[in-house]
Design a protein around this motif. Sequence first.
Motif, PDB file in Angstrom:
ATOM      1  N   SER A 288     -10.079  -0.403 -13.381  1.00  0.00           N
ATOM      2  CA  SER A 288      -9.955  -1.455 -14.387  1.00  0.00           C
ATOM      3  C   SER A 288      -8.804  -2.390 -14.059  1.00  0.00           C
ATOM      4  CB  SER A 288      -9.750  -0.835 -15.778  1.00  0.00           C
ATOM      5  OG  SER A 288     -10.894  -0.110 -16.184  1.00  0.00           O
ATOM      6  N   ALA A 289      -7.630  -1.828 -13.760  1.00  0.00           N
ATOM      7  CA  ALA A 289      -6.468  -2.667 -13.440  1.00  0.00           C
ATOM      8  C   ALA A 289      -6.746  -3.534 -12.217  1.00  0.00           C
ATOM      9  CB  ALA A 289      -5.243  -1.784 -13.210  1.00  0.00           C
TER      10      ALA A 289
ATOM     11  N   LEU B 149      -6.729   6.932 -10.919  1.00  0.00           N
ATOM     12  CA  LEU B 149      -7.208   5.768 -10.178  1.00  0.00           C
ATOM     13  C   LEU B 149      -8.680   5.472 -10.419  1.00  0.00           C
ATOM     14  CD1 LEU B 149      -5.502   6.379  -6.697  1.00  0.00           C
ATOM     15  CD2 LEU B 149      -4.693   4.949  -8.594  1.00  0.00           C
ATOM     16  N   THR B 150      -9.391   6.395 -11.066  1.00  0.00           N
ATOM     17  CA  THR B 150     -10.837   6.242 -11.179  1.00  0.00           C
ATOM     18  C   THR B 150     -11.228   5.195 -12.203  1.00  0.00           C
ATOM     19  OG1 THR B 150     -11.195   8.507 -10.438  1.00  0.00           O
ATOM     20  CG2 THR B 150     -13.011   7.455 -11.597  1.00  0.00           C
ATOM     21  N   LEU B 151     -10.929   5.398 -13.475  1.00  0.00           N
ATOM     22  CA  LEU B 151     -11.296   4.403 -14.477  1.00  0.00           C
ATOM     23  C   LEU B 151     -10.169   3.408 -14.709  1.00  0.00           C
ATOM     24  CD1 LEU B 151     -13.351   5.048 -17.676  1.00  0.00           C
ATOM     25  CD2 LEU B 151     -11.455   3.439 -17.707  1.00  0.00           C
ATOM     26  N   GLN B 152      -8.949   3.915 -14.962  1.00  0.00           N
ATOM     27  CA  GLN B 152      -7.824   3.009 -15.195  1.00  0.00           C
ATOM     28  C   GLN B 152      -7.473   2.203 -13.943  1.00  0.00           C
ATOM     29  OE1 GLN B 152      -7.705   5.917 -16.945  1.00  0.00           O
ATOM     30  NE2 GLN B 152      -7.355   5.182 -19.016  1.00  0.00           N
ATOM     31  N   GLY B 153      -7.463   2.865 -12.803  1.00  0.00           N
ATOM     32  CA  GLY B 153      -7.142   2.153 -11.569  1.00  0.00           C
ATOM     33  C   GLY B 153      -8.158   1.075 -11.253  1.00  0.00           C
TER      34      GLY B 153
ATOM     35  N   GLN C  95       2.274  -2.610 -11.376  1.00  0.00           N
ATOM     36  CA  GLN C  95       2.573  -2.412  -9.959  1.00  0.00           C
ATOM     37  C   GLN C  95       1.624  -3.189  -9.053  1.00  0.00           C
ATOM     38  OE1 GLN C  95       3.703   1.942  -9.175  1.00  0.00           O
ATOM     39  NE2 GLN C  95       2.620   2.045 -11.131  1.00  0.00           N
ATOM     40  N   LEU C  96       0.354  -3.239  -9.412  1.00  0.00           N
ATOM     41  CA  LEU C  96      -0.608  -3.971  -8.592  1.00  0.00           C
ATOM     42  C   LEU C  96      -0.343  -5.471  -8.629  1.00  0.00           C
ATOM     43  CD1 LEU C  96      -3.883  -2.019  -9.460  1.00  0.00           C
ATOM     44  CD2 LEU C  96      -2.640  -1.971  -7.277  1.00  0.00           C
TER      45      LEU C  96
ATOM     46  N   GLY D 124      -2.204   3.910 -19.293  1.00  0.00           N
ATOM     47  CA  GLY D 124      -2.975   4.202 -18.088  1.00  0.00           C
ATOM     48  C   GLY D 124      -3.305   2.973 -17.266  1.00  0.00           C
ATOM     49  N   VAL D 125      -3.857   1.932 -17.899  1.00  0.00           N
ATOM     50  CA  VAL D 125      -4.176   0.700 -17.184  1.00  0.00           C
ATOM     51  C   VAL D 125      -2.918  -0.119 -16.942  1.00  0.00           C
ATOM     52  CG1 VAL D 125      -5.415  -1.499 -17.307  1.00  0.00           C
ATOM     53  CG2 VAL D 125      -6.544   0.595 -18.046  1.00  0.00           C
TER      54      VAL D 125
END
Length: 313
Positions: A115-116, A109-113, A147-148, A140-141
């Motif tokens: 970013s998404a 969730l830190t970088l990919q989350g 889902q988001l 990852g993204v």
Amino acid sequence: MRAVVMERYGGPEVLEVRDVPEPGIEPEHRRIEVTRSGVNFADLLVREDDYLTGVPLPYVPGNEVVGRSDGERVAALMRGGGYAQVSQARLATTFPVPDDIDDDTALALTLQGQSAWHLLHTVLHVRSGETVIVPAAAGGVGSLAVQLAKRAGARVVAMAGSPEKRAFAAELGADAVVDSRSGSLADDLAEAAGGGANAALEMTGGDTLRATMDALAPLGRMAVYGGAVTMESPVNTRELMSTGKSIQGFWLPLLYGKRELLTAAADGLFAAVRSGDLRVPPVTVYPLTEAARAQEDLRARRTVGKVALDPAR
């Protein structure tokens, strides 16, 4: 401490595991004992001297970690230094990790989350009822963006390069899934989008960017956040004027000085995990000593979801 050090640019062989001194902790930074280090495609571009910005050599790669700082579990975004047993990160980009979120989930969730989240909400402002194209939907993204976007009420057209990854994207909730290696990609995307998408994420460049652009409906919006293919992607300004389509670039470090945006995204991501709206795919974890293999597996698309290093191994 052990860290992965680059003395020069080049192939995976330039990544060397060494015993090095701990980093000196600068003002407004925190010392972090790392339990997970994130591996990202940007790390490969840095290694090959093909990234947006250069780095000073010798260099320790890695732009995100999860670990402990003064006894507190934290996640942090950084500009290098993550492939190590101990790192430092700015206070502004370091966040507490709730007890009910495990290290692997927090890392994803830190970088990919982030970013998404920002691609969909800060850049594209995706609204309920819109159709969104998501590339690399098993990555990852992409896996989080599918889902988001669904959580925001959008219809999702996902892209993936293998039957297994397309099936995975469908499991995540994609309404339609397209083969990203198709020779008729633009037509496939437009058909899946019901004639044209309202918004699209793009991280490949070249022919894929062109096909995605063609699959947008008039006034469609594209957010570009990567360039896995280095060929140029020319855009005709007359086309933009006549179709009303727009293209905006995105690079997460542009938000590193905007803690309120990063905090809001982190809170939203944790809440989505708790509610069950966001499922983080299993994280593939390599020993720190196998950082080169982790990067090459990522390049070869042999992984699904987040790729990480364990500095204890």
